[in-house]
Design an enzyme around this catalytic site. Structure first.
Site, PDB file in Angstrom:
ATOM      1  N   ASP A 182      17.948  28.375  42.408  1.00 57.22           N
ATOM      2  CA  ASP A 182      17.701  27.420  43.493  1.00 57.22           C
ATOM      3  C   ASP A 182      17.801  28.180  44.813  1.00 57.22           C
ATOM      4  O   ASP A 182      18.902  28.540  45.247  1.00 57.22           O
ATOM      5  CB  ASP A 182      18.736  26.292  43.480  1.00 57.22           C
ATOM      6  CG  ASP A 182      18.553  25.311  42.326  1.00 57.22           C
ATOM      7  OD1 ASP A 182      17.875  25.667  41.343  1.00 57.22           O
ATOM      8  OD2 ASP A 182      19.117  24.199  42.407  1.00 57.22           O
ATOM      9  N   LYS A 218      13.497  20.868  46.196  1.00 54.21           N
ATOM     10  CA  LYS A 218      14.835  20.271  46.156  1.00 54.21           C
ATOM     11  C   LYS A 218      15.221  19.831  47.555  1.00 54.21           C
ATOM     12  O   LYS A 218      14.957  20.533  48.530  1.00 54.21           O
ATOM     13  CB  LYS A 218      15.812  21.305  45.604  1.00 54.21           C
ATOM     14  CG  LYS A 218      17.279  20.902  45.604  1.00 54.21           C
ATOM     15  CD  LYS A 218      18.134  22.025  45.016  1.00 54.21           C
ATOM     16  CE  LYS A 218      19.620  21.774  45.195  1.00 54.21           C
ATOM     17  NZ  LYS A 218      20.450  22.889  44.658  1.00 54.21           N
ATOM     18  N   LYS A 274      13.945  17.785  42.829  1.00 50.33           N
ATOM     19  CA  LYS A 274      15.391  17.701  42.613  1.00 50.33           C
ATOM     20  C   LYS A 274      16.047  17.083  43.839  1.00 50.33           C
ATOM     21  O   LYS A 274      15.880  17.567  44.955  1.00 50.33           O
ATOM     22  CB  LYS A 274      15.977  19.086  42.343  1.00 50.33           C
ATOM     23  CG  LYS A 274      17.493  19.088  42.158  1.00 50.33           C
ATOM     24  CD  LYS A 274      17.994  20.461  41.758  1.00 50.33           C
ATOM     25  CE  LYS A 274      19.515  20.530  41.733  1.00 50.33           C
ATOM     26  NZ  LYS A 274      20.012  21.873  41.329  1.00 50.33           N
TER      27      LYS A 274
END
Length: 225
Positions: free
Chosen positions: A96, A160, A189
């Protein structure tokens, strides 16, 4: 509102997360044990803990997720690539990364896309998955759309919402906008500030395909078996 999810169904959406700078080895191991108990999608940690988490999850299908350029996104592209490569050597399955927010807000789209693309190439070379944290609390709707488009053009796997370390976390409206922008081509996300079963369902209803949460046990306590 969507039909309620069982504990097992909801757990598959969850990246069980412990990114606190003062997290200890014992707390990381406890997080891994909780993930194994509920069978979450992953355990998400800082890079120092990648090897430990990978070892703890070795006999499970739970992914090891490691953050890159976290939480500011202002490290060099070369540093992000090196961090991702080391994390993968240590057992990371998913990365991430935080985008370069200053370049995004300054309108330097080429620099933002190049930054993402370099990490994408390193991650995909190892057949791993990359999520791009766009930190929505700093962005207006137009900028959220732009960040998602640049992530898609760079061939990332997910966008995200948040690091969880800024002024605000995930919001349903932002998740909905992100999903509307990327369609089904990328995952979305939602992360930051999700503390209850109903909040988790709301994010999924808005379009999230993964949730980054530290309150996993509390959230799943609200779900039926």
């Amino acid at each position: 509102m969507m039909t309620d999810l069982t504990k097992r169904q909801l757990a598959k959406y969850l990246d069980h997360t412990l990114l606190a700078p003062n997290a200890t080895k014992e707390e990381i191991i406890r997080t891994c044990n909780e993930a194994k108990q509920y069978q979450t999608a992953s355990v998400c940690v800082n890079a120092h803990w990648a090897s430990l988490v990978h070892q703890q999850l070795a006999q499970s299908e739970i992914q090891t997720c490691v953050v890159v350029g976290f939480p500011l996104g202002a490290t060099s592209t070369q540093a992000k690539v090196a961090e991702a490569q080391q994390a993968m050597r240590d057992g990371a399955d998913e990365l991430d990364m935080v985008i370069n927010l200053g370049e995004l807000l300054g309108g330097n789209d080429g620099a933002v896309q190049a930054d993402i693309s370099a990490v994408v190439q390193a991650v995909h070379a190892q057949d791993k998955l990359l999520k791009v944290i766009i930190e929505t609390s700093f962005l207006n709707d137009e900028q959220i759309v732009k960040a998602c488009q640049l992530s898609e053009q760079a061939q990332a796997d997910f966008v995200k919402t948040s690091t969880g370390f800024s002024s605000a976390g995930a919001k349903e409206n932002d998740v909905h906008l992100m999903r509307a922008t990327v369609g089904e081509s990328l995952g979305v996300k939602a992360s930051g500030g999700i503390h209850s079963y109903q909040e988790a369902l709301g994010m999924i209803e808005a379009g999230a395909s993964r949730l980054g949460v530290s309150a996993t046990v509390k959230i799943l306590a609200g779900a039926k078996d």
